[in-house]
Design a protein around this motif. Sequence first.
Motif, PDB file in Angstrom:
ATOM      1  N   LEU A 204      79.158  22.993  13.593  1.00  0.00           N
ATOM      2  CA  LEU A 204      79.162  24.379  13.633  1.00  0.00           C
ATOM      3  C   LEU A 204      79.124  24.524  15.145  1.00  0.00           C
ATOM      4  CD1 LEU A 204      78.164  26.737  10.912  1.00  0.00           C
ATOM      5  CD2 LEU A 204      80.201  26.424  10.978  1.00  0.00           C
ATOM      6  N   LEU A 205      78.051  23.737  15.755  1.00  0.00           N
ATOM      7  CA  LEU A 205      77.798  23.744  17.105  1.00  0.00           C
ATOM      8  C   LEU A 205      79.147  23.248  17.942  1.00  0.00           C
ATOM      9  CD1 LEU A 205      74.410  23.395  17.303  1.00  0.00           C
ATOM     10  CD2 LEU A 205      75.252  25.600  18.045  1.00  0.00           C
TER      11      LEU A 205
ATOM     12  N   VAL B  35      66.212  16.569   2.401  1.00  0.00           N
ATOM     13  CA  VAL B  35      67.825  16.890   1.883  1.00  0.00           C
ATOM     14  C   VAL B  35      68.120  17.697   2.160  1.00  0.00           C
ATOM     15  CG1 VAL B  35      69.106  16.422  -0.010  1.00  0.00           C
ATOM     16  CG2 VAL B  35      67.572  15.053  -0.199  1.00  0.00           C
ATOM     17  N   VAL B  36      67.363  19.422   1.950  1.00  0.00           N
ATOM     18  CA  VAL B  36      68.369  20.158   2.257  1.00  0.00           C
ATOM     19  C   VAL B  36      68.008  20.341   3.788  1.00  0.00           C
ATOM     20  CG1 VAL B  36      68.223  22.507   2.073  1.00  0.00           C
ATOM     21  CG2 VAL B  36      67.682  21.616   0.286  1.00  0.00           C
ATOM     22  N   THR B  37      66.880  19.733   4.691  1.00  0.00           N
ATOM     23  CA  THR B  37      67.081  20.451   6.213  1.00  0.00           C
ATOM     24  C   THR B  37      68.088  19.342   6.622  1.00  0.00           C
ATOM     25  OG1 THR B  37      65.195  20.242   6.259  1.00  0.00           O
ATOM     26  CG2 THR B  37      66.121  19.292   8.609  1.00  0.00           C
ATOM     27  N   LEU B  38      68.220  18.357   6.007  1.00  0.00           N
ATOM     28  CA  LEU B  38      69.564  17.157   6.775  1.00  0.00           C
ATOM     29  C   LEU B  38      70.421  17.247   6.560  1.00  0.00           C
ATOM     30  CD1 LEU B  38      67.388  13.605   5.973  1.00  0.00           C
ATOM     31  CD2 LEU B  38      67.501  14.767   8.722  1.00  0.00           C
ATOM     32  N   TYR B  39      70.827  17.838   5.113  1.00  0.00           N
ATOM     33  CA  TYR B  39      72.478  18.684   4.737  1.00  0.00           C
ATOM     34  C   TYR B  39      72.552  19.494   5.966  1.00  0.00           C
ATOM     35  CZ  TYR B  39      76.020  20.286   2.402  1.00  0.00           C
ATOM     36  OH  TYR B  39      77.178  20.620   2.399  1.00  0.00           O
ATOM     37  N   SER B  40      72.179  20.877   6.143  1.00  0.00           N
ATOM     38  CA  SER B  40      72.372  21.259   6.177  1.00  0.00           C
ATOM     39  C   SER B  40      72.106  20.920   8.338  1.00  0.00           C
ATOM     40  CB  SER B  40      71.351  22.878   6.079  1.00  0.00           C
ATOM     41  OG  SER B  40      70.342  22.287   5.650  1.00  0.00           O
ATOM     42  N   TRP B  41      71.505  20.594   8.634  1.00  0.00           N
ATOM     43  CA  TRP B  41      71.418  20.245  10.217  1.00  0.00           C
ATOM     44  C   TRP B  41      72.604  19.854  10.278  1.00  0.00           C
ATOM     45  CZ3 TRP B  41      69.350  21.700  14.232  1.00  0.00           C
ATOM     46  CH2 TRP B  41      69.534  21.035  15.280  1.00  0.00           C
ATOM     47  N   LYS B  42      72.976  18.446  10.109  1.00  0.00           N
ATOM     48  CA  LYS B  42      74.375  18.072  10.314  1.00  0.00           C
ATOM     49  C   LYS B  42      75.550  19.120  10.038  1.00  0.00           C
ATOM     50  CE  LYS B  42      77.815  14.324   7.945  1.00  0.00           C
ATOM     51  NZ  LYS B  42      77.655  15.118   6.193  1.00  0.00           N
ATOM     52  N   ARG B  43      75.576  20.573   9.554  1.00  0.00           N
ATOM     53  CA  ARG B  43      76.899  21.166   8.869  1.00  0.00           C
ATOM     54  C   ARG B  43      76.175  22.872  10.606  1.00  0.00           C
ATOM     55  NH1 ARG B  43      75.933  25.281   4.696  1.00  0.00           N
ATOM     56  NH2 ARG B  43      76.354  26.588   6.585  1.00  0.00           N
ATOM     57  N   TYR B  44      75.244  22.113  10.610  1.00  0.00           N
ATOM     58  CA  TYR B  44      74.708  23.705  12.123  1.00  0.00           C
ATOM     59  C   TYR B  44      75.322  22.926  12.725  1.00  0.00           C
ATOM     60  CZ  TYR B  44      72.125  26.239  14.480  1.00  0.00           C
ATOM     61  OH  TYR B  44      71.422  26.576  15.880  1.00  0.00           O
ATOM     62  N   ARG B  45      75.005  21.341  13.173  1.00  0.00           N
ATOM     63  CA  ARG B  45      75.833  20.756  14.255  1.00  0.00           C
ATOM     64  C   ARG B  45      77.166  20.457  14.269  1.00  0.00           C
ATOM     65  NH1 ARG B  45      73.053  16.716  17.829  1.00  0.00           N
ATOM     66  NH2 ARG B  45      74.759  17.120  18.419  1.00  0.00           N
TER      67      ARG B  45
ATOM     68  N   GLY C 175      86.849  17.732   8.356  1.00  0.00           N
ATOM     69  CA  GLY C 175      85.946  17.292  10.098  1.00  0.00           C
ATOM     70  C   GLY C 175      86.493  18.464  11.042  1.00  0.00           C
ATOM     71  N   GLY C 176      85.731  19.405  10.329  1.00  0.00           N
ATOM     72  CA  GLY C 176      86.058  20.862  11.157  1.00  0.00           C
ATOM     73  C   GLY C 176      87.146  21.543  11.688  1.00  0.00           C
ATOM     74  N   GLY C 177      88.556  21.054  10.891  1.00  0.00           N
ATOM     75  CA  GLY C 177      89.634  21.131  11.754  1.00  0.00           C
ATOM     76  C   GLY C 177      89.980  22.316  11.151  1.00  0.00           C
TER      77      GLY C 177
END
Length: 111
Positions: A48-49, A36-46, A92-94
Amino acid sequence: MSWFLGLIVLVSGLEVAGAGGASRMSGVLLLIGGLVVTLYSWKRYRLLLEIAERLGEQATCPGCNTYGKFKVESSGPAPLPDGGDPTLENHGGGFWLRAHCRKCGDEWMLK
Ligand SMILES: [Zn+2]
């Protein structure tokens, strides 16, 4: 980099679950938590990228065409997160930056 931490929890969950016996249940729980942590933070990481990439494309001064030679004057609506930040997803990254060219002094917006 909390996605990395999630990955570590995930791997240790695999190890504990592999040991079998009474620890199997806690291993499975660790596994699920890590996932759960990996998926959630991966989404956030992406996300940010994507923001970084988008900002990078706009890092050229409209006044003198110099790339990346600017000072950030202000930003909003929220500063770049390094903790838990549902706000980032909600926007949405605004996210925007006001840049000030170091070379010609021109000002422009990155968003
Ligand atoms: Zn300039």
